[in-house]
Scaffold this active site. Structure first.
Site, PDB file in Angstrom:
ATOM      1  N   ALA A   1      29.301 -17.717 -11.700  1.00  0.00           N
ATOM      2  CA  ALA A   1      29.667 -17.232 -13.033  1.00  0.00           C
ATOM      3  C   ALA A   1      30.407 -15.918 -12.879  1.00  0.00           C
ATOM      4  O   ALA A   1      30.393 -15.307 -11.809  1.00  0.00           O
ATOM      5  CB  ALA A   1      28.426 -17.042 -13.906  1.00  0.00           C
ATOM      6  N   LYS A   2      31.045 -15.497 -13.945  1.00  0.00           N
ATOM      7  CA  LYS A   2      31.680 -14.181 -13.975  1.00  0.00           C
ATOM      8  C   LYS A   2      31.868 -13.796 -15.425  1.00  0.00           C
ATOM      9  O   LYS A   2      32.018 -14.661 -16.301  1.00  0.00           O
ATOM     10  CB  LYS A   2      33.050 -14.216 -13.272  1.00  0.00           C
TER      11      LYS A   2
END
Length: 419
Positions: free
Chosen positions: A106-107
């Protein structure tokens, strides 16, 4: 059509296609492996110090949740957009799988120029961003961490905001927190330590003496500074460093501990020395044994790759080398030993995993235990990459990414497609 665009996302997609071709993945499987599961865009309004209201755009991309919750940093920078965030989430997936961590990638990020907001405004923005993310994150859904422009304090604000809404303290919602708020010993140093450890490992593989060897570090934030410090402690001369304010060069070796103290006090390397100032544009092509690009994406293009004069290229940043540059480096494999980013800078997410585990168990380890376990995982992943690269006669990046993609693909195929 896709909402994801821009040079960083195109670079991540191109890298994946290289791996997919190498692994002979059928075309109808590729989009499911590449495209993110979920992308969230939010507006983050805050009261400015002058009484006005400002709205900042925030993002969070969760690439896949096949192996467990997603994991990834949150960056506050004026360059942040949905394409960049998606690319970073994709890279994080392959990184976690290569290291054997039970995470998807994720980011997140907020498009903001930190030089134009106060500390109080930063706290307000941090809390509002987390508030907007609460429906989409959780200790078993998506666990945030720091990245460019964020730090331990921002993570503490994230954790406090989430905890207030839950009615109880939930330390495991973020990693990279202060030790006093449920963080782990060794997390701040973890990424830079891992970069230096793997560089030392490669130097031993190549029979290069540590003592008297030279290193150059582009970027003197959390990753670059601690990588430089450990390389300095190993006996290398760190002859040049740079950050967003400029560069310093000393062929005798810079005083890295003093430079770190200066940067901690002043926020950058600016003002450390007028005599040692150097052209930042030339720092990547200085002759040295170890080059650590630890700043932004896409700083090494084909032209720079042709001019590299390092023996070990240790990628501390995410995506510092473009696909065109990879083609050049493939021809220069006997001259430049590449430690790809998804391995080289994975010490941070490895120790973030340790922090998450400790928070869930409420049982904390000594720093020596954290570092020992970090190096153990990095060494295992390095060995796997090297064996794969030599057996299949492929570049190190191809080998490392292939291992990660294979693990994610195998998990998706085993679980099947619901419903």
């Amino acid at each position: 059509m896709t909402v994801y665009s821009g040079p960083v996302f195109e670079m991540a997609a191109n890298q994946f296609n290289v791996i997919a071709n190498y692994l002979e993945i059928p075309m109808d499987e590729r989009d499911r492996l590449l495209m993110p599961k979920r992308a969230v865009t939010v507006s983050c309004p805050i009261h400015r110090d002058d009484g006005t209201t400002a709205v900042f755009e925030g993002y969070r991309v969760q690439h896949h949740l096949t192996l467990g919750p997603t994991k990834g940093g949150t960056r506050f920078a004026p360059t942040v957009d949905i394409g960049e965030v998606a690319a970073l989430a994709i890279w994080m997936s392959w990184k976690c799988a290569l290291a054997g961590l039970p995470y998807g990638g994720a980011k997140g990020g907020v498009n903001v120029d930190l030089s134009k907001i106060s500390r109080r405004e930063l706290e307000a923005l941090s809390r509002r961003y987390m508030q907007e993310m609460i429906p989409f994150v959780g200790p078993h859904t998506d666990v945030m961490a720091p990245d460019m422009g964020t730090n331990e304090q921002v993570m503490a604000w994230f954790m406090d905001t989430y905890s207030m809404y839950q009615g109880q303290t939930v330390t495991e919602i973020v990693t990279g927190k202060p030790v006093s708020s449920g963080g782990t010993l060794g997390r701040r140093e973890a990424t830079g330590r891992g970069v230096a450890h793997l560089a030392k490992r490669v130097m031993k593989e190549l029979s290069i003496n540590l003592s008297g060897s030279t290193a150059v570090v582009q970027g003197f934030g959390n990753v670059g500074s601690y990588a430089a410090l450990d390389l300095h402690h190993f006996g290398l001369k760190v002859i040049a460093v740079s950050d967003h304010t400029g560069a310093l060069f000393d062929e005798r070796g810079l005083d890295i501990p003093a430079l770190m103290r200066h940067a901690a006090t002043h926020g950058s390397i600016a003002g450390f020395s007028n005599q040692l100032q150097f052209d930042p544009a030339q720092i990547l092509t200085l002759p040295c044994e170890v080059l650590v690009p630890a700043a932004l994406e896409r700083v090494i293009d084909a032209g720079v790759a042709e001019k590299l004069r390092c023996r070990v290229l240790a990628e501390g940043a995410n995506g510092p080398t473009t696909p065109d540059a990879d083609l050049v480096l493939e021809k220069r494999q006997d001259e430049v030993f590449l430690i790809p980013d998804i391995l080289c800078n994975s010490g941070g997410v490895v120790v973030s995993y340790f922090e998450w585990v400790q928070d869930l168990q409420q049982l904390f380890w000594e720093e020596e235990e954290v570092t020992r376990r970090e190096y153990q995982i990095l060494d295992r992943a390095f060995d796997q990459m090297l064996v794969r690269a030599r057996a299949d006669k492929v570049p190190h990046r191809t080998a490392a990414m292939a291992i990660g993609v294979e693990k994610v693909r195998a998990a998706k195929n085993t679980r099947g497609l619901f419903p």
